[in-house]
Structure formats: structure tokens, C-alpha cells
Design a protein around this motif. Structure first.
Motif, PDB file in Angstrom:
ATOM      1  N   PHE B 155       0.810  -1.226   0.000  1.00  0.00           N
ATOM      2  CA  PHE B 155       0.000   0.000   0.000  1.00  0.00           C
ATOM      3  C   PHE B 155       0.842   1.275   0.000  1.00  0.00           C
ATOM      4  N   ALA B 156       2.055   1.180   0.585  1.00  0.00           N
ATOM      5  CA  ALA B 156       2.908   2.365   0.562  1.00  0.00           C
ATOM      6  C   ALA B 156       3.871   2.287  -0.616  1.00  0.00           C
ATOM      7  N   GLY B 157       4.422   1.100  -0.848  1.00  0.00           N
ATOM      8  CA  GLY B 157       5.414   0.956  -1.902  1.00  0.00           C
ATOM      9  C   GLY B 157       4.795   0.879  -3.281  1.00  0.00           C
ATOM     10  N   VAL B 158       4.158  -0.247  -3.583  1.00  0.00           N
ATOM     11  CA  VAL B 158       3.660  -0.489  -4.932  1.00  0.00           C
ATOM     12  C   VAL B 158       2.550   0.494  -5.311  1.00  0.00           C
ATOM     13  N   LEU B 159       1.544   0.597  -4.449  1.00  0.00           N
ATOM     14  CA  LEU B 159       0.389   1.418  -4.806  1.00  0.00           C
ATOM     15  C   LEU B 159       0.567   2.885  -4.424  1.00  0.00           C
ATOM     16  N   GLY B 160       1.366   3.120  -3.394  1.00  0.00           N
ATOM     17  CA  GLY B 160       1.607   4.493  -2.977  1.00  0.00           C
ATOM     18  C   GLY B 160       0.384   5.205  -2.422  1.00  0.00           C
ATOM     19  N   TRP B 161      -0.573   4.451  -1.898  1.00  0.00           N
ATOM     20  CA  TRP B 161      -1.798   5.062  -1.388  1.00  0.00           C
ATOM     21  C   TRP B 161      -1.615   5.654   0.002  1.00  0.00           C
ATOM     22  N   LEU B 162      -0.762   5.036   0.796  1.00  0.00           N
ATOM     23  CA  LEU B 162      -0.666   5.397   2.205  1.00  0.00           C
ATOM     24  C   LEU B 162       0.792   5.591   2.596  1.00  0.00           C
ATOM     25  N   PRO B 163       1.039   6.453   3.602  1.00  0.00           N
ATOM     26  CA  PRO B 163       2.406   6.610   4.083  1.00  0.00           C
ATOM     27  C   PRO B 163       2.889   5.316   4.725  1.00  0.00           C
ATOM     28  N   PRO B 164       4.142   4.946   4.535  1.00  0.00           N
ATOM     29  CA  PRO B 164       4.649   3.679   5.059  1.00  0.00           C
ATOM     30  C   PRO B 164       4.744   3.681   6.583  1.00  0.00           C
ATOM     31  N   SER B 165       4.991   4.841   7.179  1.00  0.00           N
ATOM     32  CA  SER B 165       5.123   4.863   8.633  1.00  0.00           C
ATOM     33  C   SER B 165       5.028   6.299   9.106  1.00  0.00           C
ATOM     34  N   GLY B 166       5.119   6.462  10.428  1.00  0.00           N
ATOM     35  CA  GLY B 166       5.061   7.803  10.994  1.00  0.00           C
ATOM     36  C   GLY B 166       3.742   8.055  11.694  1.00  0.00           C
ATOM     37  N   TYR B 167       3.684   9.175  12.380  1.00  0.00           N
ATOM     38  CA  TYR B 167       2.527   9.475  13.221  1.00  0.00           C
ATOM     39  C   TYR B 167       2.179  10.942  13.136  1.00  0.00           C
ATOM     40  N   VAL B 168       0.897  11.219  13.030  1.00  0.00           N
ATOM     41  CA  VAL B 168       0.396  12.595  13.111  1.00  0.00           C
ATOM     42  C   VAL B 168      -0.673  12.586  14.184  1.00  0.00           C
ATOM     43  N   ALA B 169      -0.629  13.567  15.086  1.00  0.00           N
ATOM     44  CA  ALA B 169      -1.605  13.567  16.170  1.00  0.00           C
ATOM     45  C   ALA B 169      -2.999  13.819  15.616  1.00  0.00           C
ATOM     46  N   LEU B 170      -3.949  13.074  16.163  1.00  0.00           N
ATOM     47  CA  LEU B 170      -5.340  13.195  15.738  1.00  0.00           C
ATOM     48  C   LEU B 170      -5.830  14.630  15.894  1.00  0.00           C
ATOM     49  N   THR B 171      -5.399  15.272  16.979  1.00  0.00           N
ATOM     50  CA  THR B 171      -5.878  16.630  17.256  1.00  0.00           C
ATOM     51  C   THR B 171      -5.245  17.660  16.323  1.00  0.00           C
ATOM     52  N   ASP B 172      -4.069  17.350  15.796  1.00  0.00           N
ATOM     53  CA  ASP B 172      -3.430  18.309  14.883  1.00  0.00           C
ATOM     54  C   ASP B 172      -4.025  18.238  13.481  1.00  0.00           C
ATOM     55  N   ASP B 173      -4.216  17.004  13.017  1.00  0.00           N
ATOM     56  CA  ASP B 173      -4.584  16.828  11.618  1.00  0.00           C
ATOM     57  C   ASP B 173      -5.304  15.486  11.484  1.00  0.00           C
ATOM     58  N   PRO B 174      -6.616  15.500  11.649  1.00  0.00           N
ATOM     59  CA  PRO B 174      -7.369  14.230  11.662  1.00  0.00           C
ATOM     60  C   PRO B 174      -7.141  13.397  10.399  1.00  0.00           C
ATOM     61  N   LEU B 175      -7.115  14.039   9.245  1.00  0.00           N
ATOM     62  CA  LEU B 175      -6.924  13.262   8.019  1.00  0.00           C
ATOM     63  C   LEU B 175      -5.535  12.642   7.955  1.00  0.00           C
ATOM     64  N   GLY B 176      -4.556  13.451   8.356  1.00  0.00           N
ATOM     65  CA  GLY B 176      -3.188  12.945   8.386  1.00  0.00           C
ATOM     66  C   GLY B 176      -3.080  11.777   9.355  1.00  0.00           C
ATOM     67  N   TRP B 177      -3.714  11.926  10.503  1.00  0.00           N
ATOM     68  CA  TRP B 177      -3.714  10.833  11.481  1.00  0.00           C
ATOM     69  C   TRP B 177      -4.326   9.585  10.866  1.00  0.00           C
ATOM     70  N   ALA B 178      -5.490   9.776  10.211  1.00  0.00           N
ATOM     71  CA  ALA B 178      -6.203   8.627   9.648  1.00  0.00           C
ATOM     72  C   ALA B 178      -5.336   7.909   8.619  1.00  0.00           C
ATOM     73  N   SER B 179      -4.661   8.666   7.740  1.00  0.00           N
ATOM     74  CA  SER B 179      -3.878   7.990   6.702  1.00  0.00           C
ATOM     75  C   SER B 179      -2.698   7.239   7.315  1.00  0.00           C
ATOM     76  N   HIS B 180      -2.216   7.752   8.453  1.00  0.00           N
ATOM     77  CA  HIS B 180      -1.100   7.053   9.082  1.00  0.00           C
ATOM     78  C   HIS B 180      -1.529   5.863   9.931  1.00  0.00           C
ATOM     79  N   VAL B 181      -2.750   5.941  10.470  1.00  0.00           N
ATOM     80  CA  VAL B 181      -3.160   4.879  11.397  1.00  0.00           C
ATOM     81  C   VAL B 181      -3.649   3.635  10.645  1.00  0.00           C
ATOM     82  N   VAL B 182      -4.054   3.794   9.387  1.00  0.00           N
ATOM     83  CA  VAL B 182      -4.700   2.677   8.695  1.00  0.00           C
ATOM     84  C   VAL B 182      -3.823   1.420   8.689  1.00  0.00           C
ATOM     85  N   LEU B 183      -2.594   1.542   8.214  1.00  0.00           N
ATOM     86  CA  LEU B 183      -1.780   0.323   8.080  1.00  0.00           C
ATOM     87  C   LEU B 183      -1.477  -0.348   9.417  1.00  0.00           C
ATOM     88  N   PRO B 184      -0.962   0.388  10.409  1.00  0.00           N
ATOM     89  CA  PRO B 184      -0.727  -0.316  11.681  1.00  0.00           C
ATOM     90  C   PRO B 184      -2.013  -0.848  12.304  1.00  0.00           C
TER      91      PRO B 184
END
Ligand SMILES: Nc1ncnc2c1ncn2[C@@H]1O[C@H](COP(=O)(O)OP(=O)(O)O)[C@@H](O)[C@H]1O
Ligand SMILES: [Mg+2]
Lengths: 327, 314
Positions: B155-184
């Protein structure tokens, strides 16, 4: 005698697919019951009593194949869709099962469990169904019914619970009540009360009753007709008085002899030596032959005896003819 | 109910006290001097003694322990050997990351397992049931870190849909958080979903064979009513516990997954604290996890009493 039966069962056969092959739980059974009448289905455990009424009303397990004809109030049930059959259950047939400890849902109030069939079939609102539940609790003799309607099953005694189950079965004023060993799990005093309650309700409501039991003692006082089952077949049937006075089948004779003395408690039939046949492997002849103390006719061993008349409305499935006492 | 909760909270306090004692004693047994490790190459005897004194390590053990507990009662869990920052804030900073990952994973798992478990029980022996069984078997037998790596590659490598890793706080940026939380969350959640599917299936099957379900059918209720009102209400009572246990175990941090996805949660913190022999932080993390565990247990007991009228809490 001329009004049509409430429920009639013709040539009912139930075959259950099991890991060890097909089990013939019920093998060609006929009986019927009229309004206000009580039919007792009698026989040892495993003889097919429960399965015959469950299959007749569409409650047989998924693995069961049901054949034969079943008429409820003139409607042929086996031809109905499962949903149409469902709508007849509860509305026209009420059930009381053996163990009131397990046949009530532990997480719903008894009022809800009594009322829900009225919501479903009579279109009552939840409120009206609750009021109806109070009436029913009162009808089945539960003191301070209004205070008990919101109780959970575990807050009631066994006898009270069985009254609740009876209330549940009667909430839509069904034409037929099927009671499957409703007293077996109760103590002797409570048993007598429940028998009396059902008889009383039947008189007041004119309900037909099929009473399943392995205790012939219960039958004598309450039933009009009796059908004795063994190995999935009816081996003898007729008016209670006739069958009790002149039992023709050796199995009926043995059952009557094994009847516990009134008040002695414990209705188990350990006094007939041996055990019933497996529905996986029914004998070719009379199913009772291996245990039969009489073996009065050689054909019984390998030829299925037909149901033959003994007297008016009284039939027995045996080649053996007991000697007539009055002859 | 109120008294029950208060009593349970007091009991939890006692348990937590026990936890601090056990952790404290265990850390005494671990070889190696944490202050020395913290100093690393900058070691000199004076700084060493000064740091030991500042951390209170020169005092007798009993005194050390009692003062730790005393301070903990006021919310002070000491300072990190490594960074010198208060442990309480270090640990609490990591809580949102762990909490949001664990809750997302359990919600995902429940959303998958619930319909799958229920349907496969209601249609046992059907193709759907077999598919569900294969799914659970797969989920519990494939290692989660391997699954995580596959997801990252796909999903991060071949398709490039999602960031491979990292964290964004839910309160700072809900969408950013969501895209980062999906894979883990999906990685962890699949294992949880497999366990839950199996459990829900067998819980529903068990209730289906109960006499009161036959009673409900005998009343001529619609299948939907039988299933929802009679089967599921009963089957779900034990499921609540299993969901809660799963949540609690994820709150302890999923160390491998947090490391793999660079997720700055409690698991990652624990891992780093062990590496650095940062005992105050380790102790604080363990205490936090234990407290969350006890809290969830309490919530389950209260919920149980609400779901099952046979249980009363006093
Ligand atoms: N679900 C089932 N699967 C397989 N066999 C069954 C099942 N239910 C009942 N039977 C068999 O059908 C026969 C009749 O059972 P049942 O009608 O319950 O007897 P009774 O009510 O007279 O005690 C028994 O031999 C029993 O083993
Ligand atoms: Mg039975």
C-alpha cells in the motif's frame, strides 16, 4: 365427535441425517386431536414423541427431512412456506417445553417474553403486550402478577417459571397447546399443580392439548386419548379408558406395569429391562421384539405388525392377541 | 453501583501499589548501572555521584521505594535518566498515539469479526463459514510484523496510497492521522479480528442450541427477532469481555508494530526505555499500562451487570 380435528398428522416420517447415517426418528405416525380434547403421547425417552410434534410444526432441526401430511385447522402445513408456518406457530399453536429453567431467555423479563408473541401475531404495541402479559400471569395463577411482570426468570422458582412458560404459550389464545413433558423437571407437588392448571385452562379456553409424557400416571387423570410410541412408531392408540382397561401391545402392558405408585415420585421406567432401539438401526419387525417379555407371535421378529383394531377407536401394532379375560 | 465502583477503584489502587513494588524489585535485580549507561562516554566520577544523588539512588532501597510511592500519589513519577524530563509527562505524551491505534484496531477488528462471526454461526457449514474459518486461521498463524511489512510494501510501496510509517496527532490533523493509522491498525486489527471471529462464532453457536431459542422459534417470532433479541443479546455478553481483553492488551503497546511503523506509542517508549535502562520511564510506562488494564476491567464488570440481569454488582 364430528367437528374436524385442530391438528392431524398423517404418515409423519422424520429422518435425521447424522454422521452415522440417517436416523429414522419418527416412522409413519398418525394421530389427531380435537378442540377441547387432550391427546397424550406416551413412550420412553427417544421414542420420537418430541420430534413428531416439532416436525409437524416446522421446528425440526435443519438436518431433518420431514414427510407426511399435517393439517392445522384445515391448512396443510407441510405445503406452506416456512414463513407461513412460522405465522401459525404461537398464533394457533402454543408450546410448553420440558425444562422451565432453560426454556426461558435469561436476559429478558418474563413480561417481555410473554408479550412478544402478542406483539408479533396480534399486532399489540409493546405497552399493550405488557398489559396482556399481566393478565396472563394472573390467569396462570401467579400471585401479584403486576409486580412480577418485570421480573427476570432467575428471580422465580421452577414452578413459577413453568407457569410463565404456559402463560407465554397461551398469550394469543391458541387453538392447540403442545406440552412436551412439562412436569418432568419439577418436584411432585408442583407437577400436580401444573397438571391441574393446564386442565383448568383447557376447560376455560376450550384448547386442544397434546400432552407428551413418559409417565402414564399423568395420562390417566387428564387425557381423553392416548398414543403410545416406541421406536418412532405408534404401537397402540385409543381412548384412555379402553387402552388402560385392555392394553393390547406388550409394550403398553409393560409401561402400565412400570407405572409408579401415585405419590411415590420419580416416573422412570427402569423396570422394563433393556433399552429402546437406535433410530439408526431399527429392527425389521416389531421394534419392541428384542425386549418383549411375551413374544407371542413368531412373525413379530421380522415382519412389521400392522396397526389393527382392538375395539372401537382402539388400535395396536402387534400380531399378538392377548387372551380375553371375559371369554 | 456507585459503591461498587468506589470499592473497585480502591482495590485497583492496592493492585497498582503491588505493581510498583514488583517492578521496583525486579529492576533491582537487573544487572547494569542505569546512571552509568545514561552517562555513556561522558562518564566521570563526580557527575556520576551527582546524578545518583539527584535520582535518589544513594539512599537505602526502602526509602527509595517509599518516596517513589509517595511521589507517585501526587502524580510525580520521577525524572527520566536520559532526558531529565518528568516521567509523568513523557508517558502521558505517548498515550494518545497508543490509545488511538488500539481503539482503531479494535473497532476495525470488531466491525470485521462481528458480522463474520455471527453469519458463519448462523450459516454454519456454508461456504461463508468455511471462508471465515480460513480467515481466522490465517490471522492467528501469520506473524503480524510480516503482515505489516507486506502491507507497507503493497500500500505504501507499490500502490503508494498510504504513508509507510510515521505518526500525526489526531488533534493536529485528523486526516493525516487517519492515513497514518490505517496500516498499523489493520495489521494489528487483523489478528484481533481473527481471534474475535472465532470467539463470536462459537458464542453464537452455543446460544443457538439453547432451549430458549427454540422457545422463541416456537412462538412464531420472525427470524430477525429471534436472532437479534434472543440469540445475540445472550451471545454478546461473553464477547464483551474478549473485546475488552483485546483492547487492554493492545493498550500495553504493540511493540513490534509500533517500532515497524515508527508509531510513538507506549510500546515504543517501553522498548526505548529498556534499551537505555531508563528505569523511571520504564516504571512509569508499566504503571500506566496496569492502570489502563484495571480501568478496562472495571468498565467490563459494570457493562456486564447492565447486560446480564443475573449479575448484580454490589
Ligand atoms: N437433532 C437431532 N439429531 C439427531 N438425532 C436426533 C436429534 N434429535 C432427536 N434425535 C433422535 O430422534 C429420536 C427421537 O427423539 P425425541 O423425539 O426427542 O424422543 P422423545 O421426545 O420421545 O424422548 C431419538 O432417538 C433421538 O436420538
Ligand atoms: Mg422429548
Amino acid at each position: 365427535m364430528s367437528d374436524p380435528p385442530v391438528l392431524s398428522v398423517e404418515d409423519l416420517t422424520v429422518t435425521i441425517g447424522t454422521r452415522r447415517g440417517p436416523a429414522r426418528a419418527v416412522a409413519g405416525v398418525d394421530w389427531s386431536v380435537r378442540a377441547g380434547e387432550t391427546l397424550a403421547l406416551v413412550g420412553e425417552s427417544g421414542s420420537g414423541k418430541s420430534m413428531s410434534v416439532l416436525a409437524a410444526t416446522g421446528l425440526a432441526p435443519r438436518a431433518a427431512r420431514v414427510a407426511g401430511r399435517v393439517h392445522l385447522l384445515g391448512t396443510e402445513l407441510t405445503a406452506l412456506s416456512p414463513d407461513r408456518r412460522r405465522r401459525m406457530r404461537g398464533r394457533h399453536v402454543g408450546f410448553v417445553f420440558q425444562d422451565p429453567m432453560t426454556s426461558l431467555n435469561p436476559v429478558l423479563t418474563v413480561g417481555r417474553q410473554i408479550g412478544e408473541a402478542a406483539e408479533e401475531h396480534l399486532g399489540l404495541t409493546r405497552r399493550a403486550a405488557r398489559d396482556r402479559a399481566v393478565e396472563l400471569l394472573d390467569l396462570v395463577g401467579i400471585p401479584s402478577a403486576a409486580g412480577r411482570v418485570d421480573a427476570y426468570p432467575h428471580q422465580l422458582s421452577g414452578g413459577m417459571r413453568q407457569r410463565v412458560v404456559i402463560a407465554m404459550a397461551l398469550v394469543c389464545e391458541p387453538d392447540l397447546l403442545i406440552a412436551d413433558e412439562p412436569t418432568t423437571a419439577l418436584d411432585v407437588t408442583t407437577q400436580a399443580q401444573i397438571v391441574e392448571l393446564v386442565a383448568d385452562l383447557q376447560r376455560r379456553l376450550g384448547t386442544a392439548v397434546v400432552w407428551i409424557t413418559h409417565d402414564l400416571g399423568v395420562v390417566a387423570g387428564t387425557a381423553d386419548a392416548v398414543a403410545v410410541m416406541y421406536g418412532g412408531r405408534i404401537v397402540e392408540q385409543g381412548p384412555v379408558d379402553a387402552v388402560f382397561a385392555r392394553p393390547a401391545h406388550p409394550y403398553t402392558v409393560a409401561l402400565l406395569a412400570a407405572r409408579p405408585e401415585p405419590g411415590a415420585g420419580g416416573g422412570d421406567l427402569a423396570t422394563i429391562p433393556g433399552s429402546p432401539p437406535s433410530p439408526l438401526d431399527l429392527p425389521a419387525g416389531c421394534a419392541f421384539w428384542p425386549r418383549c417379555p411375551v413374544r407371542g407371535d413368531a412373525r413379530c421378529a421380522h415382519e412389521l405388525p400392522p396397526l389393527v383394531p382392538v375395539s372401537v377407536d382402539h388400535h395396536a401394532r402387534t400380531f399378538y392377541r392377548p387372551p380375553r379375560e371375559d371369554a | 453501583m456507585g459503591r461498587f465502583v468506589i470499592r473497585r477503584l480502591l482495590q485497583s489502587g492496592v493492585v497498582l501499589l503491588g505493581v510498583t513494588l514488583v517492578v521496583f524489585l525486579l529492576l533491582q535485580l537487573v544487572p547494569g548501572d542505569p546512571v552509568r549507561v545514561a552517562l555513556g562516554t561522558r562518564f566521570d566520577p563526580q557527575t556520576y555521584e551527582a546524578l545518583r544523588a539527584r535520582a535518589g539512588l544513594d539512599r537505602p532501597l526502602v526509602v527509595q521505594y517509599l518516596s517513589y510511592v509517595g511521589n507517585a500519589l501526587t502524580g510525580d513519577l520521577g525524572v527520566s535518566f536520559r532526558s531529565g524530563r518528568p516521567v509523568t509527562s513523557i508517558v502521558l505524551e505517548r498515550l494518545p498515539a497508543t490509545l488511538s491505534l488500539a481503539v482503531t484496531a479494535v473497532v476495525f477488528a470488531t466491525l470485521v469479526a462481528f458480522p463474520l462471526g455471527v453469519l458463519s454461526a448462523l450459516r454454519s457449514g456454508s461456504p461463508l463459514d468455511h471462508a471465515a474459518r480460513v480467515f481466522s486461521q490465517f490471522g492467528v498463524s501469520v506473524p503480524d510484523f510480516w503482515m505489516g511489512i507486506m502491507f507497507i510494501l503493497l500500500f505504501a510501496g507499490v500502490l503508494g496510497w498510504l504513508p509507510p510509517s510515521g505518526y500525526v496527532a489526531l488533534t493536529d490533523d485528523p486526516l493525516g492521522w487517519a492515513s497514518h493509522v490505517v496500516l498499523p491498525a489493520v495489521t494489528v486489527g487483523l489478528v484481533t479480528a481473527s481471534i474475535l471471529t472465532r470467539f463470536i462464532r462459537s458464542a453464537v453457536l452455543e446460544v443457538l442450541s439453547e432451549d430458549y431459542v427454540r422457545t422463541a422459534e416456537a412462538k412464531g417470532l420472525r427470524t430477525r427477532v429471534v436472532v437479534l433479541r434472543h440469540v445475540l443479546r445472550n451471545a454478546l455478553i461473553p464477547v464483551v469481555t474478549v473485546v475488552a481483553v483485546q483492547l487492554a492488551s493492545l493498550l500495553g503497546g504493540v511493540i513490534v508494530i509500533e517500532v515497524l511503523f515508527a508509531w510513538p506509542g507506549v510500546g515504543r517508549l517501553t522498548y526505548d526505555a529498556v534499551q537505555a535502562r531508563d528505569y523511571p520511564v520504564l516504571q512509569g510506562a508499566v504503571l500506566l499500562v496496569a492502570a489502563l488494564f484495571l480501568l478496562i476491567n472495571l468498565l467490563v464488570d459494570v457493562l456486564y451487570a447492565r447486560l446480564d440481569p443475573r449479575i448484580t454488582v454490589r
